[in-house]
Design a protein around this motif. Structure first.
Motif, PDB file in Angstrom:
ATOM      1  N   SER A   1      -6.961   4.034   2.474  1.00 48.95           N
ATOM      2  CA  SER A   1      -6.177   5.240   2.720  1.00 48.95           C
ATOM      3  C   SER A   1      -6.224   5.636   4.186  1.00 48.95           C
ATOM      4  CB  SER A   1      -6.712   6.373   1.849  1.00 48.95           C
ATOM      5  OG  SER A   1      -8.079   6.578   2.160  1.00 48.95           O
ATOM      6  N   GLU A   2      -7.317   5.248   4.901  1.00 50.38           N
ATOM      7  CA  GLU A   2      -7.428   5.639   6.312  1.00 50.38           C
ATOM      8  C   GLU A   2      -6.340   4.997   7.167  1.00 50.38           C
ATOM      9  OE1 GLU A   2     -11.527   5.412   4.496  1.00 50.38           O
ATOM     10  OE2 GLU A   2      -9.660   4.298   4.384  1.00 50.38           O
TER      11      GLU A   2
ATOM     12  N   ASP B   1     -16.332   6.925   0.601  1.00 51.83           N
ATOM     13  CA  ASP B   1     -15.876   7.785   1.693  1.00 51.83           C
ATOM     14  C   ASP B   1     -17.001   8.150   2.642  1.00 51.83           C
ATOM     15  OD1 ASP B   1     -13.289   7.775   1.000  1.00 51.83           O
ATOM     16  OD2 ASP B   1     -13.373   9.591  -0.245  1.00 51.83           O
TER      17      ASP B   1
ATOM     18  N   PRO C   1       0.815  -1.220   0.000  1.00 50.42           N
ATOM     19  CA  PRO C   1       0.000   0.000   0.000  1.00 50.42           C
ATOM     20  C   PRO C   1       0.847   1.268   0.000  1.00 50.42           C
ATOM     21  CG  PRO C   1      -0.758  -1.501   1.692  1.00 50.42           C
ATOM     22  CD  PRO C   1       0.428  -2.143   1.069  1.00 50.42           C
ATOM     23  N   HIS C   2       1.921   1.301   0.810  1.00 49.11           N
ATOM     24  CA  HIS C   2       2.629   2.574   0.923  1.00 49.11           C
ATOM     25  C   HIS C   2       3.467   2.849  -0.311  1.00 49.11           C
ATOM     26  CE1 HIS C   2       5.320  -0.514   2.372  1.00 49.11           C
ATOM     27  NE2 HIS C   2       6.337   0.291   2.279  1.00 49.11           N
TER      28      HIS C   2
ATOM     29  N   MET D   1      -3.227   3.989   5.846  1.00 50.17           N
ATOM     30  CA  MET D   1      -1.957   3.969   5.097  1.00 50.17           C
ATOM     31  C   MET D   1      -0.758   4.020   6.042  1.00 50.17           C
ATOM     32  SD  MET D   1      -0.373   4.008   2.308  1.00 50.17           S
ATOM     33  CE  MET D   1      -1.453   4.517   0.983  1.00 50.17           C
TER      34      MET D   1
ATOM     35  N   PRO E   1      -3.826   8.480   7.844  1.00 49.47           N
ATOM     36  CA  PRO E   1      -3.596   8.461   6.393  1.00 49.47           C
ATOM     37  C   PRO E   1      -2.166   8.831   5.980  1.00 49.47           C
ATOM     38  CG  PRO E   1      -4.823  10.412   7.038  1.00 49.47           C
ATOM     39  CD  PRO E   1      -4.637   9.599   8.277  1.00 49.47           C
TER      40      PRO E   1
ATOM     41  N   LYS F   1       1.782   8.535   5.553  1.00 48.13           N
ATOM     42  CA  LYS F   1       2.685   7.371   5.538  1.00 48.13           C
ATOM     43  C   LYS F   1       3.570   7.361   6.782  1.00 48.13           C
ATOM     44  CE  LYS F   1       3.163   6.602   0.616  1.00 48.13           C
ATOM     45  NZ  LYS F   1       4.040   6.585  -0.534  1.00 48.13           N
TER      46      LYS F   1
ATOM     47  N   GLN G   1     -15.600   6.432  -5.445  1.00 46.80           N
ATOM     48  CA  GLN G   1     -14.799   6.715  -4.240  1.00 46.80           C
ATOM     49  C   GLN G   1     -15.554   7.626  -3.273  1.00 46.80           C
ATOM     50  OE1 GLN G   1     -11.852   5.195  -3.645  1.00 46.80           O
ATOM     51  NE2 GLN G   1     -11.957   6.103  -1.606  1.00 46.80           N
TER      52      GLN G   1
ATOM     53  N   LYS H   1      -1.210   6.959  -5.711  1.00 46.32           N
ATOM     54  CA  LYS H   1      -2.587   7.278  -5.345  1.00 46.32           C
ATOM     55  C   LYS H   1      -3.338   7.751  -6.590  1.00 46.32           C
ATOM     56  CE  LYS H   1      -4.942   9.118  -1.450  1.00 46.32           C
ATOM     57  NZ  LYS H   1      -5.155  10.124  -0.470  1.00 46.32           N
TER      58      LYS H   1
END
Length: 1969
Positions: free
Chosen positions: A1877-1878, A1864, A1323-1324, A1880, A1921, A1923, A1860, A1328
């Motif tokens: 993303s919440e 959200d 994910p990281h 990340m 969110p 990183k 999306q 995006k």
């Protein structure tokens, strides 16, 4: 004569100009005496500014680069560079070495620091790992070592306010270290947001955990703990190189040339800018600063030292200057004044005053300067430059006269002519130009004869000739001034040269070593008046030779101090001084010349300077001036004692060969024979190459050595006892002052010294690890506590030991040539002497090193070879015996006088109470008075004086005497011929023992009916020995040649002897007179045999490859056997005397018919059917098994079969005597083997009645007699043999648990990889995707909905700030053992799981934890000694054994307060699998999982490793100390049981011997317990228990359990033994049994666990209770009286535990695991409430929203729904084949979502009842499902998948939602997804191989916990969110946390383990309101 001896004058270092400022820092301090200490080149300098005087420390052998001052400011530590760099601690007042620390670092020592009380020193190396070492410097002992950092470390300091803490800094890092046990553990400093990560150059520690550090950018960084708390910006404008703390505050110095003073809280006091002062200059850079009171010392990059007085800080005082960086080559001397001129690549030319020791002028030029010269009148100074130009200056004011550039390459040499008219300029382009001085330096001529660069020039006195040297070593002559080459030798013959600076030429031949053609001498200068020559070379050495020195390899004196190359050297104008300059160290050394006449005074004024350690070493060139070496000594020095194969290498060799041979099938091999032999008597004494190795013991027995045997001889009874601990030649022997212990040193790759007791013949200590090839001399100290030993490696290393502890105290290189003797000073235990070939050295101990001073001979004698030495009646006096027959008398280090004592070498001397006794090659024993003035009495060793009771005959008169000892009214004498004699004071001599003289011994024959044997040897003697109790030599006869074989005739009357020249003779067996002799062959006669019966024929075999057959009666040759392709080795007759069997060197086995010698072929099978009269063959089917596994390395040289044809004895090249059953068929038969001979066993023979075996050692010249002990007859005595070591193939069966434990591979956390087969981009790292419509500004948009429904938590949300471990459900029983123990009288139990040690209270169930391990614990033990109550040791897994924090380690800790007492980092790579405390509790034993399964013993309180040894080539399961011992322990493992003894630092082991029991075989042993009287019990894989007495199996308790016996426990209180095994519960049997002390009766206990089989892994016994740990992770307490079982601890049996669910409202949770159970746990009551066996592995579990139903997903694709109240199944279904990964009830309880690894989610409508029909499913899921969460309104489901993608689906349609914005807006009922993303921020940087595996958001919706593959639990804020979000981490789990959940009310977090099958319950600590 000129060059035969070194010059008798001497140089003394008087001054050094310079200071090392480049590449070094913090190297300048005030001592307590207000002197200044620093270093330059290889010299430590102590400068007194008051007296303007320098003292020098010269104990280093290369550049010094680091320095530390002891807190008391008298002692200094300095570290150097080099391949084997060392640290010296020395006294700045006396400049004497106090301690040397060595053998650890490589490359160099970068930093040093003393701790607060000055006891310990830390050093940092320059090696690739920048090793950090902590030393106990006084003892020279390394306490701890760890890799420092991957990049350079610049500074290290002890924290002076906290014990055992250090700080180091360097390139881009700072580390905070703590020292515990032997473990140095670093924590990296956290720069955080406070400052940039950058290089830290220096540091200082302050109170309250504060550390100040100077950074590369000029800031000061302030640390608290490990965190950066603030920075002081711009403290300097560039890097801060030095920081010095004192009482007032801190001083810092930087590259900006400023010094800043700060107060104790680092507030600025003042600044001093040196660049702005008078002496300052642009670019001044400070490298070192020291602040003391009102004085500040500053050292600069450019080699200056300033002293600043604080209140006059504008006027710094320049106290030392030197050249700056750049090579220094130019040196010139003023012709009339004491001035020297130097010029360097730093472009400066400097003039120094040799009288004032100061710089008086300096001038900077445009170019680097390479050479200089001053004109005769001292007015002009010429400088040659690197660019090919030269400049002439006026000396007076340094103004330029002329600058000329005629050349392009560097000018390397220039010189003015003696009359001042010309200047010759030599250039690197091979030419010399001549310029006229008066003509304003016009060019007058050119010399062009050279082909290489010009190196040296000299003018003749009349200025008419010039001689040059060039780079090719050519010497050429030219006429001046024209420059024409002179080729006629005659013309230059009589020329007198004005100066001599050339390195080639007849007059200086001697400066070159004899056989070298290397060009490494840079400069010479001759002093005609003093007739000496000084040279400078590339090795930093200045040498003094006589001048002229014509013969190569002349003698010299050498002086060290410069580091690398000395570029130039010159005498001062009046020859008072020598000036030398160093190239790389750019230092100028000024030496004072001390001519011969002043030398004597000088010695007595300053002994420390005159001949200290290295100032003047006599040269060690060739031996030209020594009289011819004595032949015996010559012979001895040529012995190397090297072996092709060392015994220590045999185990590895065997393994290698076994690997190769694995393919070959092996048939069942014969057992070893039942008979055994015991050494009975040895004829022989090692005198030919050893000295002083013969002593009386306390009770009057005689101890000496021969071959590999230490012998104790009782002369009254004529018997011997033997020490057989050595496995190769013993070379030296010394006796303890109390005459009861003996030390012997042997040959070996890593040779050992054994100290053993002459009474019990047991080893007390074994010392090894510091010598190579062999130990040639040993000596005890007068108090008997220490031992000195000398090795025979190239540098003849000298080691001083504390022998009882087995510790090396000090070590030093002895000498290049052989050392014969070492003697410890009887009055001062720290002093000793060594003597040897041209060697006499006086040593004193300095910490870990020894400082040696050569004996000073002066004019009294020559440098002789010393053979023996003793101390006299004071500590100063010593006496040595030389090779020329003199005795030298020494006082301190000076030779006082010599006394002629013997003709030929003095080999032995012995000190008496009043006087001395000496013995020499002349065979005379002399008694002397106590000052060697008078010889009181002499005894000549002659046959005439031999007394009647002698046990043999003297071979010759006056044999060379090699050993003398006195005692019990006699003089004991050992001779070179192998005789031991006792001389009575009144004259008669008794011969006690003798053997053959030097030369190999091969021939051996036993008499046909008498107990006698004959031997014949290369020493040209034939001897007859009596084997009956009188044990003596009966007769001897000298032969004209050496002999190789002999044989008695069948009637015993004749004796045939084969000689080395091809002849043989027959002699009368009684008188040894000749009967007849023949000479038909040229080569050695190798075997000779009479035919059986009447002895009609004689067969004679030779190395000419023939066997001749003679008729004995007619004395004629009747036949010749031909056909062998190689030399004959053995021959045997058959019984009828008709057939000969022959072996050859080509391994052929041939047969010939007698008497003609016709060759026969006999099928292999038939050979053994023939009756052979004797069998000495080593070939053929019947003895195939005698060839060892490593047959290529070792030959079997001899064999002999008993007369009853049962036992075959063999001898081989490695010195082993072995017994085999006959016939020995099949490869590698089993045997018993005996070590006593050292190398080759040349022959073995049984006596006529098989009662004795006689063996001969080839090189050890000894005849050994062994008694044969028949199978039944012998009493149970431990035999000396070692069983053959190829173990049996079967190991007693198979057991899955054992196999699993044996094959498990433990990975460390840091290397763990994904537990799930994930793929895709993490994910990281994903890009995006920008969302379609960027959201409108907040004001107009409706508020974002909550991410998470938070209805069940009170109004105020409090974030969770910490997790505390409260409970652990789990116990590591599946692959660990003996790891549950009682503490505190049974109130508590201690055990472990994952990396946690758990103390569990039996009554309340509360737990406390030891959490310092950083990886899984594998073993645990409790210290039983009352002094160490509640002390626990635990061992963990680890990576490679590199002493870094991930290396395996053992922690010793207090179970009650959880304090760590010691951490032992060990060399067991992979992990520690067993630990055990000794009886006193002070020692700890650990066993590793490394391939060698190393066994190590520690003194744990000091963190010291005492001993370590490879244990076994297969897994060792357990090793335990005997409960009553600190030195004995037993290890058990795969096909292995070993009985160990700790002797000093050595571990001796004996394998368990099975031989005495029929059919006993070595099984895999699993457990061990102990009984009284040395009984040991071992539990086996088959369920038997073996009972051992010492190391011999004495009985087997068959089927003690039905399955493997995994655990045994010895109760110390009453000796009862508990065993635990694997068995099915039955009426009478039980998995736990309690036995009596002898293991004869038992009582069984059943464990009521309901398991099919119980498998017990750990047992322990307390007061009336037995504690049991099982394979099923239960810990059970069994009452001894009522046998009631109480289960204390439950856990899952197998993992991973995948499923985890918390009850919606109560403190319960469910877990589901691979072991097929779902278990219900109660947090409040701390126990398991229930468990359900499902029959299949479960993967997931979930509560319904009300908590009334539970859904369980299985690995086989099935899922089940249970009702909680009744545990009845409500419904079950299987729609998938693969594992169900997650299962969820929707919040409205209507739907059940089931996610599986088939990339699917199925929906079931629960309102339709238990039929469970699938209503729909989600489509196009890209990978397997990991986690699912419903939305709060039950309309959506989020799914995380195995390709790192999160999808959202509508429920129940299964449609994929892609908008999306809509996603959200969803509020989720729960959040367990690791994607999105919440969350990340939960992905870490270090997740290349490993992943975050699980997550859970708290019910309050603001905290998030995660679990990952590294076994970490982390706590984040939610959402996160960004990183790499901030988090807290919690360790404890093994790799792979599989699931994690918040309990109801967010009171707890539960985490489930993958590898550890454990459940951790963490208490949540909320932030206060």
């Amino acid at each position: 004569m000129a060059a035969r001896s070194a010059p008798s004058c001497h140089l003394r270092l008087e001054w050094v100009y310079g200071y090392r400022g480049h590449q070094c820092r913090n190297n300048l301090y005030y001592t307590a005496a207000k002197e200044i200490v620093y270093f330059v080149a290889g010299v430590g300098v102590v400068y007194s500014p008051r007296e303007h005087r320098q003292k020098f420390y010269r104990g280093h052998s290369d550049d010094i680069i680091s320095l530390a001052l002891h807190p008391e400011r008298v002692l200094v530590a300095t570290g150097q560079v080099g391949k084997e760099p060392y640290i010296c601690v020395w006294d700045s007042y006396t400049v004497q070495t106090i301690s040397v620390l060595k053998d650890v670092h490589t490359h160099g020592i970068a930093c040093l620091a003393f701790d607060l009380d000055g006891q310990r020193l830390v050093s940092v190396g320059l090696d690739s790992k920048n090793a950090v070492c902590v030393w106990d410097w006084k003892r020279g002992k390394l306490l701890s070592m760890a890799p420092g950092h991957t990049d350079r470390i610049f500074d290290i300091s002890w924290d002076l306010y906290q014990p055992n803490k250090l700080v180091s800094c360097g390139v881009k890092h700072i580390k905070f270290w703590s020292l515990c046990g032997n473990a140095l553990t670093p924590k990296r400093g956290v720069f955080g947001k406070t400052g940039d990560l950058q290089t830290i150059l220096c540091l200082a520690c302050a109170r309250d955990e504060l550390t100040y550090s100077g950074a590369l950018n000029g800031d000061i960084y302030v640390w608290k703990g490990i965190n950066l708390i603030r920075t002081i910006q711009g403290a300097h404008t560039a890097g801060i190189f030095s920081m010095n703390a004192c009482e007032e505050g801190f001083a810092t110095g930087g590259r900006d040339g400023c010094i800043r003073l700060w107060d104790l809280t680092f507030k600025p006091i003042t600044v001093i800018d040196l660049r702005e002062t008078d002496q300052g200059y642009k670019g001044l850079s400070v490298r070192s600063v020291c602040w003391r009171g009102d004085h500040i010392l500053v050292g600069t990059q450019d080699s200056e030292i300033f002293e600043i007085v604080v209140h006059e800080r504008k006027k710094p005082f320049l106290i030392m200057q030197g050249h700056c960086e750049g090579e220094l080559w130019a040196l010139a001397i003023h012709p009339t004044k004491p001035l020297a001129v130097t010029g360097s690549d730093d472009r400066s030319v400097r003039i120094w005053s040799l009288v004032d020791h100061a710089l008086i002028a300096r001038c900077n030029m445009e170019e680097p300067i390479r050479c200089a010269a001053v004109n005769v009148d001292g007015i002009h100074l010429a400088l040659g430059m690197k660019d090919g130009s030269f400049t002439v200056l006026r000396v007076r004011d340094m103004t330029e006269v002329v600058h000329i550039k005629d050349r392009k390459e560097a000018i390397h040499e220039l010189k003015y002519s003696p009359d001042g008219t010309y200047l010759a300029v030599g250039c690197n382009d091979s030419s010399v130009d001549i310029y006229g001085v008066a003509q304003r330096y016009k060019k007058m001529g050119e010399c062009v004869g050279s082909l290489s660069f010009i190196t040296h020039l000299d003018w003749s006195s009349d200025s008419r000739y010039l001689q040059t040297n060039d780079g090719n070593g050519k010497r050429l002559f030219y006429r001046m001034p024209g420059g024409k080459e002179v080729t006629n030798k005659e013309e230059t013959k009589g020329v007198h040269w004005a100066s001599w600076t050339c390195v080639s030429g007849l007059e200086v031949n001697g400066i070159w070593p004899k056989y070298s053609d290397i060009n490494d001498i840079n400069s010479v200068d001759g002093n005609y008046i003093g007739q000496v020559l000084v040279t400078a070379d590339d090795y930093g050495i200045v040498k003094l030779f006589r001048y002229p020195c014509l013969r190569k390899g002349a003698k010299f004196r050498k002086y060290i101090g410069h580091s690398a190359h000395v570029t130039n050297v010159r005498w001062s104008h009046d020859h008072q001084w020598v000036i030398s300059i160093g190239g790389a160290d750019h230092a100028v050394f000024q030496w004072r010349f001390i001519p011969e006449r002043k030398l004597k005074d000088a010695l007595h004024i300053a002994p420390q300077e005159s001949l200290a350690d290295s100032n003047s070493d006599e040269s060690d060139s060739d031996l030209s001036d020594v009289p011819e070496l004595d032949s015996e000594i010559e012979q001895e020095t040529q012995l190397t004692y090297r072996r092709q194969v060392y015994k220590e290498d045999l185990p590895q060799l065997k393994e290698q060969y076994k690997e190769k041979q694995k393919s070959g099938t092996s048939k069942r091999r014969e057992r070893a024979p039942g008979n055994s032999i015991r050494l009975h008597f040895v004829h022989g004494y090692r005198g030919y190459d050893c000295r002083s190795n013969l002593f009386y013991t306390q009770i009057g027995e005689i101890v000496y050595h021969v071959a590999a045997v230490g012998v104790i001889y009782n002369r009254q009874q004529n018997t011997q006892r033997f020490y057989l601990g050595h496995d190769d030649d013993i070379l030296c022997l010394a006796i303890h002052p109390l005459k009861d212990y003996v030390a012997t040193g042997q040959v070996g790759r890593d040779p050992s010294v054994h100290i053993w007791d002459t009474e019990t013949i047991k080893p007390l200590s074994i010392l090894k690890g510091y010598h190579q090839y062999g130990v040639c001399a040993v000596d005890f100290s007068a108090d008997g506590k220490r031992l000195a030993s000398v090795g025979i490696d190239e540098s003849h290393t000298v080691v001083l030991w504390d022998w009882k502890k087995g510790e090396k105290l000090s070590i030093a290189r002895g000498s290049k040539d052989k050392i014969f003797v070492v003697k410890m000073n009887p009055y001062v235990p720290d002093k000793l002497i060594t003597a040897g070939i041209k060697h006499m050295k006086f040593w004193r101990r300095a910490g870990g090193g020894l400082v040696g001073r050569k004996g000073y001979i002066g004019t009294l004698g020559k440098n002789e070879t010393m053979m023996c030495a003793v101390y006299g009646w004071t500590e100063e006096m010593a006496f040595t015996g030389t090779s020329t027959g003199d005795v030298c008398i020494w006082r301190d280090i000076f030779l006082v006088k010599t006394v002629k004592a013997h003709d030929g070498p003095v080999f032995s001397m012995h000190a008496l109470e009043k006087g001395f006794v000496t013995g020499g090659k002349d065979g005379v024993v002399a008694l002397w008075d106590d000052s060697f003035e008078r010889c009181l009495k002499t005894y000549a060793i002659k046959r005439a004086a031999l007394a009647p009771g002698s046990k043999g005959l003297l071979l010759e008169d006056n044999p060379s005497i090699r050993a003398i000892s006195l005692g019990h009214g006699h003089i004991l004498v050992g001779t070179k011929n192998g005789e031991i004699l006792e001389v009575d004071k009144s004259g008669p001599i008794t011969l006690l023992v003798q053997g053959h003289m030097e030369g190999e011994v091969w021939g051996l024959a036993t008499h046909p009916y008498l107990p006698i044997c004959a031997t014949v040897s290369d020493d040209k003697t034939l001897r007859i020995w009596d084997l009956s109790p009188s044990h003596c030599m009966l007769a001897v006869r000298k032969l004209k040649k050496g002999g190789r074989c002999c044989c008695f005739s069948p009637d015993g009357k004749a004796l045939a002897v084969g000689l080395c020249d091809g002849s043989f003779l027959m002699a009368n067996a009684d008188t040894l007179e000749d009967l007849v002799s023949f000479h038909h062959r040229k080569d050695i006669i190798s075997d000779i045999r009479f035919s059986p019966g009447s002895g009609k024929y004689l067969a004679v075999a030779s190395h000419d490859s023939f066997v001749d057959i003679y008729n004995v009666m007619s004395s004629k040759r009747v036949g010749i056997c031909k056909g062998a392709t190689s030399y004959i080795t053995h021959i045997d007759w058959d019984i009828r005397g008709k057939l000969l069997q022959v072996n050859t060197g080509a391994k052929e086995q041939l047969f010939f018919e007698a008497p003609r010698g016709k060759r026969q072929t006999i099928p292999r099978m038939e050979v053994e059917k023939i009756g052979w009269a004797s069998w000495t063959s080593v070939l053929g089917l019947c003895c195939e098994g005698i060839w060892p596994v490593i047959g290529e390395v070792s030959d079997v040289t001899a064999s002999c079969l008993t007369h009853d044809k049962m036992v075959l004895a063999t001898g081989d090249d490695l010195g082993f005597v072995k017994l085999f059953r006959y016939p020995a068929k099949g490869k590698c038969g089993k045997f018993k083997r005996y070590v006593a001979h050292s190398t080759q066993v040349t022959n073995v023979r049984w006596t006529c009645d098989d009662s004795m075996l006689v063996t001969l050692g080839g090189a050890d010249m000894s005849l050994m007699v062994w008694t044969n002990e028949m199978e039944g007859s012998r009493e149970k005595r431990p035999c000396d043999s070692e069983e053959s070591d190829t173990g049996s193939e079967e190991d007693g069966g198979y057991d899955s648990d054992v196999t699993r434990e044996n094959e498990i591979s433990y990975t460390i956390r840091a290397l763990s990889t994904n537990i799930r087969p994930m793929f895709g981009i993490k994910p990281h790292l994903q890009q995006k995707e920008p969302s379609i419509d960027e959201r409108p500004p907040v004001s107009r948009a409706p508020p974002q909905p909550e991410k998470l429904q938070t209805n069940n938590v009170g109004k105020k949300k409090r974030p969770i700030e910490d997790l505390m471990l409260e409970l652990v459900f789990g116990y590591r029983g599946r692959d660990c053992r003996n790891n549950v123990h009682y503490l505190n009288d049974g109130d508590d139990i201690i055990y472990h799981t994952a990396s946690i040690g758990i103390l569990h209270n039996v009554a309340t169930g509360t737990q406390s934890f030891y959490q310092e391990h950083n990886d899984d614990i594998l073993c645990l033990t409790v210290n039983q000694h009352p002094k160490f109550i509640n002390i626990v040791a635990t061992g963990q897994v680890g990576d490679s054994a590199d002493m870094s924090p991930t290396a395996p380690s053992v922690h010793i800790w207090d179970a009650v307060n959880k304090q760590t007492l010691a951490i032992l980092r060990c060399y067991h790579s992979k992990g520690v699998c067993s630990v055990s405390f000794s009886a006193t509790g002070k020692l700890l034993l650990s066993v590793g999982l490394d391939p060698e399964h190393t066994v190590t013993i520690w003194r744990w309180q000091e963190g010291a490793r005492i001993a370590s040894k490879a244990g076994h080539n297969q897994r060792i399961f357990v090793a335990e100390f005997r409960p009553d011992s600190d030195s004995q322990f037993v290890s058990v493992g795969v096909k292995h049981v070993k009985f160990w003894t700790l002797a000093g630092r050595a571990l001796l082991s004996k394998k368990g011997l099975l031989s005495s029991l029929e059919d006993a075989r070595m099984q895999t042993m699993l457990a061990v317990a102990f009984g009284a009287n040395n009984l040991t019990f071992t539990g086996t894989i088959s369920g038997d228990v073996c009972v051992w007495k010492d190391h011999i199996l004495c009985r087997v308790v068959a089927r003690a359990h039905n399955g493997p016996v995994f655990a045994m426990y010895t109760t110390l209180r009453d000796g009862l033994i508990v065993t635990g095994g694997k068995e099915r519960p039955s009426k009478e049997g039980g998995a736990v049994k309690l036995w009596d002390q002898e293991l004869r009766r038992c009582r069984a206990f059943r464990l009521e666990t309901g398991q099919v089989t119980d498998c017990v892994r750990s047992v322990c016994r307390g007061r009336g209770k037995i504690l049991v740990g099982t394979r099923n992770a239960e810990i059970i307490e069994v009452g001894e009286k009522n046998a009631a079982c109480n289960i204390l601890v439950n856990g899952h049996v197998d993992g991973p535990i995948w499923g985890l669910a918390t009850h919606p409202s109560r403190d319960f949770f469910l877990s589901a695991a691979e072991d097929g159970t779902v278990r219900l746990w109660d947090i409040a009551d701390k126990k398991m409430l229930n468990k359900v066996n499902l029959g299949h592995a479960a993967r997931t579990v979930c509560y319904s929203p009300e908590g009334d139903m539970v859904a369980i997903g299985m690995k086989n694709g099935e899922f089940i729904i249970l009702l909680v109240s009744s545990l009845k199944i409500w419904g079950k279904k299987r729609d998938r084949r693969c594992a169900i990964h997650d299962i969820r009830f929707s919040p409205d309880c209507r739907f059940l979502a089931v996610g599986s690894s088939e990339n699917s989610v199925d929906f079931y409508d629960l309102s339709l009842g238990p039929t469970l029909n699938r209503t729909s499913y989600c489509k196009d899921i890209p990978s397997f499902v990991i986690q699912m969460d419903f939305s709060a309104d039950s309309r959506y489901l989020q799914v995380s998948t195995g390709c790192y993608k999160r999808h959202v689906y509508e429920v129940p349609s299964g449609r994929h939602l892609t908008d999306q914005a809509a996603i959200d807006r969803i509020t989720w009922a729960t959040w367990t997804s690791i994607l999105g993303s919440e969350v990340m921020g939960i992905w870490s940087r270090h997740a290349e191989k490993a992943d975050v595996t699980c997550a859970c958001v708290s019910h309050s919706g603001i905290s998030l916990v995660t679990g990952d593959d590294f076994g970490m639990v982390k706590l984040f804020d939610f959402p996160c969110p960004e990183k790499f979000a901030k988090h807290k981490r919690f360790l404890g789990h093994s790799p792979h946390v599989t699931n994690i959940r918040f309990a109801s009310g967010d009171r707890h977090v539960i985490s489930a383990g993958g590898d550890d099958c454990s459940l951790f319950v963490w208490k949540c600590v909320h932030t206060p309101h």
